[in-house]
Design a protein around this motif. Structure first.
Motif: not given
Length: 79
Positions: A43-47
Motif C-alpha cells: 500500500l503506497d503512502l498516498d493510499s
C-alpha cells in the motif's frame, strides 16, 4: 446496510458515507493493482494517508458530537 450510515440518534451521517467511500475506493484500487500485476503490491503512502485521513475524520467527528459533559449535541440535545 443503511444502519451503518446512521449515528447513535438515528440520523444519517455524511461523514460515515464519506469514510466508507474513501475506504472502498482505496481498497478497490489496491486490490485491482495486486490482481492485475499478479504480485502482492504494498500500500503506497498516498493510499495509506487517505485511509488514515478518513478514519481520523470519523473519530474526530464522533468526539465533536459530544460536549465536555458527555452530552450529545445537535437538535435533540438543544431541545
Amino acid at each position: 446496510m443503511a444502519g451503518i450510515f446512521t449515528d447513535d440518534r438515528g440520523n444519517k451521517s455524511s461523514i460515515r458515507v464519506f469514510s466508507a467511500v474513501i475506504i472502498a475506493v482505496v481498497l478497490f484500487n489496491w486490490t485491482y493493482a495486486t490482481v492485475r500485476t499478479g504480485v502482492w503490491q504494498p500500500l503506497d503512502l498516498d493510499s495509506a494517508l487517505a485511509l488514515a485521513g478518513a478514519l481520523v475524520a470519523k473519530v474526530g467527528q464522533k468526539f465533536a458530537e459530544t460536549d465536555r459533559a458527555g452530552n450529545a449535541q445537535g437538535r435533540a440535545g438543544r431541545e
